[in-house]
Design an enzyme around this catalytic site. Structure first.
Site, PDB file in Angstrom:
ATOM      1  N   ARG A   1       0.873  -1.178   0.034  1.00  0.00           N
ATOM      2  CA  ARG A   1       0.105  -0.057   0.084  1.00  0.00           C
ATOM      3  C   ARG A   1       0.952   1.137   0.023  1.00  0.00           C
ATOM      4  O   ARG A   1       1.930   1.405   0.648  1.00  0.00           O
ATOM      5  CB  ARG A   1      -1.013   0.107   1.254  1.00  0.00           C
TER       6      ARG A   1
ATOM      7  N   GLU B   1      -3.074   7.903  -3.712  1.00  0.00           N
ATOM      8  CA  GLU B   1      -3.652   7.577  -4.910  1.00  0.00           C
ATOM      9  C   GLU B   1      -5.087   8.117  -5.150  1.00  0.00           C
ATOM     10  O   GLU B   1      -5.920   8.498  -4.238  1.00  0.00           O
ATOM     11  CB  GLU B   1      -4.013   5.751  -4.899  1.00  0.00           C
TER      12      GLU B   1
ATOM     13  N   HIS C   1      -1.588   0.734  -9.850  1.00  0.00           N
ATOM     14  CA  HIS C   1      -2.072  -0.453  -8.907  1.00  0.00           C
ATOM     15  C   HIS C   1      -2.584  -1.583  -9.596  1.00  0.00           C
ATOM     16  O   HIS C   1      -3.933  -1.786  -9.521  1.00  0.00           O
ATOM     17  CB  HIS C   1      -3.039   0.613  -7.977  1.00  0.00           C
TER      18      HIS C   1
HETATM   19  N1  LIG Z   1      -0.953  -3.542  -5.126  1.00  0.00           N
HETATM   20  C1  LIG Z   1      -1.873  -4.756  -5.282  1.00  0.00           C
HETATM   21  O1  LIG Z   1      -2.392  -4.792  -6.087  1.00  0.00           O
HETATM   22  C2  LIG Z   1      -1.995  -5.475  -3.955  1.00  0.00           C
HETATM   23  C3  LIG Z   1      -1.545  -5.254  -2.771  1.00  0.00           C
HETATM   24  N2  LIG Z   1      -1.734  -6.133  -1.637  1.00  0.00           N
HETATM   25  C4  LIG Z   1      -1.384  -5.585  -0.175  1.00  0.00           C
HETATM   26  O2  LIG Z   1      -0.632  -6.838   0.175  1.00  0.00           O
HETATM   27  C5  LIG Z   1      -0.860  -6.968   1.371  1.00  0.00           C
HETATM   28  C6  LIG Z   1      -0.182  -8.635   1.778  1.00  0.00           C
HETATM   29  O3  LIG Z   1      -1.173  -9.304   1.466  1.00  0.00           O
HETATM   30  P1  LIG Z   1      -0.977 -10.913   1.855  1.00  0.00           P
HETATM   31  O4  LIG Z   1       0.410 -11.322   1.572  1.00  0.00           O
HETATM   32  O5  LIG Z   1      -2.298 -11.560   1.164  1.00  0.00           O
HETATM   33  O6  LIG Z   1      -1.149 -10.659   3.329  1.00  0.00           O
HETATM   34  P2  LIG Z   1      -0.523 -11.503   4.494  1.00  0.00           P
HETATM   35  O7  LIG Z   1      -1.373 -11.285   5.668  1.00  0.00           O
HETATM   36  O8  LIG Z   1      -0.584 -13.180   3.965  1.00  0.00           O
HETATM   37  O9  LIG Z   1       0.836 -11.157   4.545  1.00  0.00           O
HETATM   38  C7  LIG Z   1       1.076 -10.020   5.097  1.00  0.00           C
HETATM   39  C8  LIG Z   1       2.318 -10.128   6.315  1.00  0.00           C
HETATM   40  O10 LIG Z   1       2.738  -8.878   6.800  1.00  0.00           O
HETATM   41  C9  LIG Z   1       3.195  -9.012   7.928  1.00  0.00           C
HETATM   42  N3  LIG Z   1       3.279  -7.869   8.879  1.00  0.00           N
HETATM   43  C10 LIG Z   1       2.345  -7.296   9.620  1.00  0.00           C
HETATM   44  N4  LIG Z   1       2.915  -5.949  10.196  1.00  0.00           N
HETATM   45  C11 LIG Z   1       4.351  -6.377   9.851  1.00  0.00           C
HETATM   46  C12 LIG Z   1       5.377  -5.362  10.229  1.00  0.00           C
HETATM   47  N5  LIG Z   1       4.950  -4.312  11.056  1.00  0.00           N
HETATM   48  N6  LIG Z   1       6.499  -5.568   9.772  1.00  0.00           N
HETATM   49  C13 LIG Z   1       6.655  -6.481   8.958  1.00  0.00           C
HETATM   50  N7  LIG Z   1       5.846  -7.599   8.658  1.00  0.00           N
HETATM   51  C14 LIG Z   1       4.572  -7.309   8.960  1.00  0.00           C
HETATM   52  C15 LIG Z   1       2.282 -10.211   8.556  1.00  0.00           C
HETATM   53  O11 LIG Z   1       2.953 -10.744   9.772  1.00  0.00           O
HETATM   54  C16 LIG Z   1       2.122 -11.050   7.324  1.00  0.00           C
HETATM   55  O12 LIG Z   1       3.067 -11.917   7.232  1.00  0.00           O
HETATM   56  C17 LIG Z   1      -2.379  -6.522   1.441  1.00  0.00           C
HETATM   57  O13 LIG Z   1      -2.805  -6.473   2.833  1.00  0.00           O
HETATM   58  C18 LIG Z   1      -2.375  -5.703   0.555  1.00  0.00           C
HETATM   59  O14 LIG Z   1      -2.668  -4.313   1.108  1.00  0.00           O
HETATM   60  C19 LIG Z   1      -2.564  -7.566  -2.058  1.00  0.00           C
HETATM   61  C20 LIG Z   1      -2.827  -7.826  -3.147  1.00  0.00           C
HETATM   62  C21 LIG Z   1      -2.556  -6.906  -4.494  1.00  0.00           C
HETATM   63  O1  LIG Z   2      -6.380  -6.841  -3.177  1.00  0.00           O
HETATM   64  C1  LIG Z   2      -5.765  -5.844  -2.847  1.00  0.00           C
HETATM   65  O2  LIG Z   2      -5.361  -5.536  -1.760  1.00  0.00           O
HETATM   66  C2  LIG Z   2      -5.372  -4.838  -3.760  1.00  0.00           C
HETATM   67  O3  LIG Z   2      -4.507  -4.058  -3.668  1.00  0.00           O
HETATM   68  C3  LIG Z   2      -5.771  -5.102  -5.164  1.00  0.00           C
HETATM   69  O4  LIG Z   2      -5.606  -6.482  -5.443  1.00  0.00           O
END
Ligand SMILES: NC(=O)C1=CN([C@@H]2O[C@H](COP(=O)(O)OP(=O)(O)OC[C@H]3O[C@@H](n4cnc5c(N)ncnc54)[C@H](O)[C@@H]3O)[C@@H](O)[C@H]2O)C=CC1
Ligand SMILES: O=C(O)C(=O)CO
Length: 386
Positions: free
Chosen positions: A273, A302, A320
């Protein structure tokens, strides 16, 4: 109050009124809702980001559930409006839900869904693409070519960084961070250093096994290290990719000081993000360090970029799109619809949001469960035994 927004209606006589604030890819999600007696209303308004007032107008007096987008501000006002209209379910069409005030949803008894798992590989692939684009200066070189500036091969033309044998750093080694780490380790034979609040044993085992495989082939093995502080990653890694959730612990995790800790020629990738990075500090750092490169999918404000970022040759910027593969986007729509449908039908919550494949199989009906409800515990919702 905003004027009513334009909508497309499916199955007008359906018993349950479900709203999607945007048209979403594919038709399976619509069919699954219609088959279960839902009237589906899709907002077809041209404007990209709907305001709270627009969404209140959409919700109206009777609404059973809403599928919404990460650009919308789901706070107390919207959850109150949904609850007044009889709604008990909302799902983001996203895994990240920092746009949702979950405490407000709890207060109004609304279940909040998200879409984990289906976007893991797609998002990791974009992070890998940005890593390559930045390290090999692909966008700069493309612009140069199209501008007609290429007049022959030169030893110094667009020289970038070799990834093989360098160290990839991952901050937030959850689903996406781990998938990205595996791609970079296996694909480019990079060593791994990662920082997360939790240990990723599966990732560590993967790198160990791959290192042993390389060694048995007479090649240089790869290694992993779990860093005890984020600074360790910043100091040691050549490419750093950010994959944590956005919350108050990760806001401006990358700031002036952390940028100064990184190697002068490091590459920073952000597909998490925007506010995880202090973008003003980043622009300044890019100006001062022309060999430092960045690949960004997300931005602090954004859809805007901070002043100066668009002019930086050492930045690759995309809007994004990390989860934008057809399969993933259709799957996200399906999971979001099934979260809302499941709550309307009184189904229990799927026990493992990391294992959502049964909901995505187009050849069989989905399980009678909500794939992923982030406040299931707070609302005391039952867990599926399936
Ligand atoms: N750019 C895009 O289109 C997308 C962005 N995202 C973003 O990616 C993020 C992660 O998604 P997932 O991997 O599925 O989630 P997840 O929950 O599997 O992974 C997030 C990780 O961040 C870690 N974490 C939390 N606080 C932390 C900190 N202070 N320092 C270090 N690590 C920390 C957690 O322990 C966890 O392992 C989502 O929350 C979303 O914001 C997700 C999908 C698409
Ligand atoms: O799933 C999310 O968190 C996104 O940013 C868009 O895929």
């Amino acid at each position: 109050m905003a004027k009513p927004v334009s909508i497309q209606v499916w199955n007008p006589n359906g018993k349950y009124r479900v709203i999607s604030t945007k048209p979403m890819p594919g038709t399976r999600w619509i069919n699954l809702l219609i088959e279960q007696d839902c009237r589906v209303e899709i907002c077809t308004e041209k404007k990209t980001i709907l305001s709270v007032d627009d969404i209140i107008a959409l919700i109206g007096n009777k609404c059973d559930g809403v599928i919404g987008q990460l650009t919308e501000d789901w706070g107390d006002t919207l959850f109150a409006a949904l609850s007044r209209a009889g709604g008990k379910a909302f799902s983001n069409m996203a895994v990240g839900y920092n746009n949702v005030d979950v405490n407000a949803a709890n207060k109004h008894g609304v279940a909040v869904g998200n879409t984990p798992g289906v976007l893991t590989e797609t998002t990791a692939e974009l992070a890998a693409s940005l890593s390559l684009a930045a390290s090999r200066r692909i966008v700069e070189a493309d612009e140069f070519m199209r501008a007609g500036l290429y007049d022959g091969w030169l030893p110094h033309l667009f020289v970038g960084n070799l990834l093989k044998g360098q160290t990839v750093g991952v901050i937030g080694a959850g689903r996406i961070g781990s998938a990205y780490a595996r791609m970079m380790v296996e694909g480019f034979k990079m060593n791994l250093i990662y920082y997360d609040l939790y240990q990723s044993t599966r990732l560590e085992k993967f790198v160990t096994a791959y290192g042993e495989f390389l060694k048995s082939n007479g090649e240089q093995p790869v290694y992993w290290k779990r860093a005890s502080t984020m600074e360790e990653v910043l100091r040691e890694a050549d490419v750093i990719s950010l994959h944590p959730v956005l919350d108050k612990t990760t806001y401006h995790l990358i700031n002036k000081d952390s940028l100064a800790t990184m190697k002068k020629e490091a590459i920073l990738v952000n597909c998490s993000r925007g506010p995880v990075v202090d973008e003003v500090a980043l622009v300044e750092h890019l100006k001062q360090n022309p060999m430092f490169r960045v690949g960004l999918d997300v931005f602090e404000d954004e859809p805007f970029m901070k002043p100066g970022l668009a002019e930086m040759k050492n930045a690759v910027v995309v809007p994004h799109i990390a989860s934008a593969s057809k399969w993933t986007r259709e799957g996200m729509a399906t999971l979001a619809a099934l979260n809302v449908l499941g709550k309307i039908k009184g189904y229990p919550i799927w026990s493992d949001p990391n294992r959502v494949e049964p909901f995505l199989n187009e050849n069989s009906p989905p399980p009678a469960a909500c794939p992923s409800i982030v406040n299931a515990k707070a609302l005391g919702l039952p867990v599926s035994k399936l």
